[in-house]
Design a protein around this motif. Structure first.
Motif, PDB file in Angstrom:
ATOM      1  N   GLN A 159      -2.558 -12.933   4.202  1.00 27.99           N
ATOM      2  CA  GLN A 159      -2.819 -12.220   5.455  1.00 27.99           C
ATOM      3  C   GLN A 159      -1.532 -11.570   5.961  1.00 27.99           C
ATOM      4  O   GLN A 159      -0.481 -12.224   5.963  1.00 27.99           O
ATOM      5  N   VAL A 160      -1.625 -10.319   6.391  1.00 28.13           N
ATOM      6  CA  VAL A 160      -0.428  -9.617   6.842  1.00 28.13           C
ATOM      7  C   VAL A 160      -0.699  -8.849   8.131  1.00 28.13           C
ATOM      8  O   VAL A 160      -1.811  -8.341   8.341  1.00 28.13           O
ATOM      9  N   SER A 161       0.304  -8.807   8.989  1.00 23.25           N
ATOM     10  CA  SER A 161       0.287  -7.936  10.170  1.00 23.25           C
ATOM     11  C   SER A 161       1.223  -6.768   9.900  1.00 23.25           C
ATOM     12  O   SER A 161       2.297  -6.962   9.320  1.00 23.25           O
ATOM     13  N   ILE A 162       0.816  -5.572  10.303  1.00 19.72           N
ATOM     14  CA  ILE A 162       1.616  -4.377  10.037  1.00 19.72           C
ATOM     15  C   ILE A 162       2.078  -3.745  11.347  1.00 19.72           C
ATOM     16  O   ILE A 162       1.294  -3.614  12.293  1.00 19.72           O
ATOM     17  N   LEU A 173       5.002   4.925   5.100  1.00 19.04           N
ATOM     18  CA  LEU A 173       5.311   3.707   4.361  1.00 19.04           C
ATOM     19  C   LEU A 173       4.273   2.621   4.642  1.00 19.04           C
ATOM     20  O   LEU A 173       3.777   1.959   3.719  1.00 19.04           O
ATOM     21  N   ALA A 174       3.939   2.449   5.927  1.00 19.63           N
ATOM     22  CA  ALA A 174       2.968   1.425   6.326  1.00 19.63           C
ATOM     23  C   ALA A 174       1.588   1.717   5.747  1.00 19.63           C
ATOM     24  O   ALA A 174       0.879   0.801   5.297  1.00 19.63           O
ATOM     25  N   GLU A 175       1.195   2.990   5.736  1.00 17.73           N
ATOM     26  CA  GLU A 175      -0.119   3.370   5.182  1.00 17.73           C
ATOM     27  C   GLU A 175      -0.198   3.061   3.694  1.00 17.73           C
ATOM     28  O   GLU A 175      -1.207   2.554   3.210  1.00 17.73           O
ATOM     29  N   GLU A 176       0.877   3.353   2.964  1.00 15.27           N
ATOM     30  CA  GLU A 176       0.888   3.096   1.518  1.00 15.27           C
ATOM     31  C   GLU A 176       0.900   1.597   1.235  1.00 15.27           C
ATOM     32  O   GLU A 176       0.235   1.123   0.310  1.00 15.27           O
ATOM     33  N   PHE A 177       1.649   0.841   2.051  1.00  8.27           N
ATOM     34  CA  PHE A 177       1.659  -0.611   1.896  1.00  8.27           C
ATOM     35  C   PHE A 177       0.254  -1.171   2.120  1.00  8.27           C
ATOM     36  O   PHE A 177      -0.248  -1.968   1.324  1.00  8.27           O
TER      37      PHE A 177
END
Length: 368
Positions: A159-162, A173-177
């Motif tokens: 689980q990750v928070s962006i 960068l965030a969209e690609e991650f």
């Protein structure tokens, strides 16, 4: 009469030397000045090395001269710099550093017929179809995507928070991650936004703490990343911090203090410099000259200048309209990697290195 004859050879040499101006655009003041000065150092080293070689192009001895401009990491300033350098008819531009600056500035340079070699990573830069715009480092899809792959496969993040800073760089960068993370079984449990001037992230981090992510991915730069990790520690938010090349710098340690532990990971384009003989030599020369270590993109700015000079040599011309075709076809081995471009002017191969912080400094773990 003898005086006149003695002066003739010197006069002939002077006539054969052509000064070739190379533009630099980067943040030399403001929050990101550390990155800008790092890049500036790389370009300066390349120009000095080339001038020491005594290159002859088009029958003239070439002397490169850098025109260093501060774009303040600001799109409007960057366009102003682009117009100034275009009016000067520089023969190439090495930079800009920031995607938010590069996207609008690239149109100015391309319309002026100037070749641009940038490290800025937003995919849109090379999707505009500009023949004079080249990327000499990894794109967001490579930097963000490889961090997501590493998080899924090696760190076992579920689980990750962006968080992103809403700049063209951070958002891209965030969209690609996120895209690659989801494809590899990581659940994105929250998405938050800040900006590249912010200093207080308490509200966002408090909200995230309640969601209990395994990791936070931050799309942005060290001036926010360092304080953000420090505030995570203050809140007892004990989770991994992941990011791209924008936080892959000693500045994270300087700004985050003892909060920057081995819980912080980042990706950077290029091979591991300390594993390559050329990389070790470059790092030692940089340290000796500037009294500080080369940071994220010094080697890429150095290589960017060297690649442009190699294309000029191959075309036997310093004029962009003459050497741009040679640059598009070039195969060049640099300090940070191999340089060969695809149809979009992106690097065909751009290894990405994963770093983990130790004692406040990013240490290369693996190429991924």
């Amino acid at each position: 009469m003898m005086v006149i004859l003695a002066a003739l050879p010197a006069l002939a040499i002077a006539q054969e030397t052509q000064v070739v101006q190379i533009g630099f655009s980067g943040p030399l003041t403001g929050a990101q000045a550390s990155a800008g000065k790092d890049n500036q150092g790389g370009l300066s080293m390349a120009i000095d090395k080339l001038n020491a070689q005594g290159l002859v192009i088009g029958g003239k001895k070439i002397k490169f001269e850098a025109v260093m401009e501060d774009d303040q990491a600001d799109p409007r300033s960057g366009v102003g710099v682009a117009q100034k350098l275009s009016d000067m008819h520089v023969k190439a531009i090495i930079g800009p550093y920031n995607s938010g600056v590069t996207i609008p500035a690239s149109r100015v340079y391309n319309d002026s017929g100037i070749v641009m070699a940038t490290v800025a990573s937003n995919p849109k830069i090379t999707q505009q179809g500009f023949t004079n715009v080249f990327r000499v480092a990894a794109s967001d899809s490579q930097l963000g995507g490889k961090m997501a792959l590493y998080a899924a496969k090696e760190l076992k993040v579920k689980q990750v928070s962006i968080i992103d800073d809403r700049t063209a760089y951070g958002q891209g960068l965030a969209e690609e991650f996120a895209k690659v993370a989801k494809a590899n079984g990581i659940k994105v449990i929250s998405t938050d936004f800040t900006n590249d001037k912010a200093t207080d992230f308490t509200a966002i981090l408090t909200s995230i703490k309640g969601k209990k992510p395994d990791a936070i991915f931050y799309g942005g730069y060290s001036p926010q990343g360092g304080p953000m990790v420090r505030q995570m520690k203050q809140l007892g938010l004990n989770t991994l911090m992941l990011g791209g090349d924008g936080i892959c710098a000693p500045e994270m340690g300087r700004l985050g203090g003892d909060a920057i532990t081995d819980q912080v990971y980042c990706t950077q384009g290029g091979a591991m410099l300390d594993k390559l003989a050329s990389g070790k030599t470059f790092a030692a020369e940089y340290q000796k000259r500037f009294g500080r270590p080369a940071e994220t993109y010094a080697a890429s700015f150095y290589d960017g200048m060297m690649v442009v000079a190699a294309a000029m040599k191959a075309a036997n011309s310093v004029e962009p309209k003459q050497y741009v075709t040679a640059l598009a076809k070039i195969k060049y081995k640099g300090v940070a990697g191999e340089y060969e471009f695809d149809a979009n002017r992106d690097l065909k191969q751009s290894p990405v290195t994963v770093f983990r912080f130790k004692d406040g400094l990013p240490v290369a773990l693996t190429s991924y």
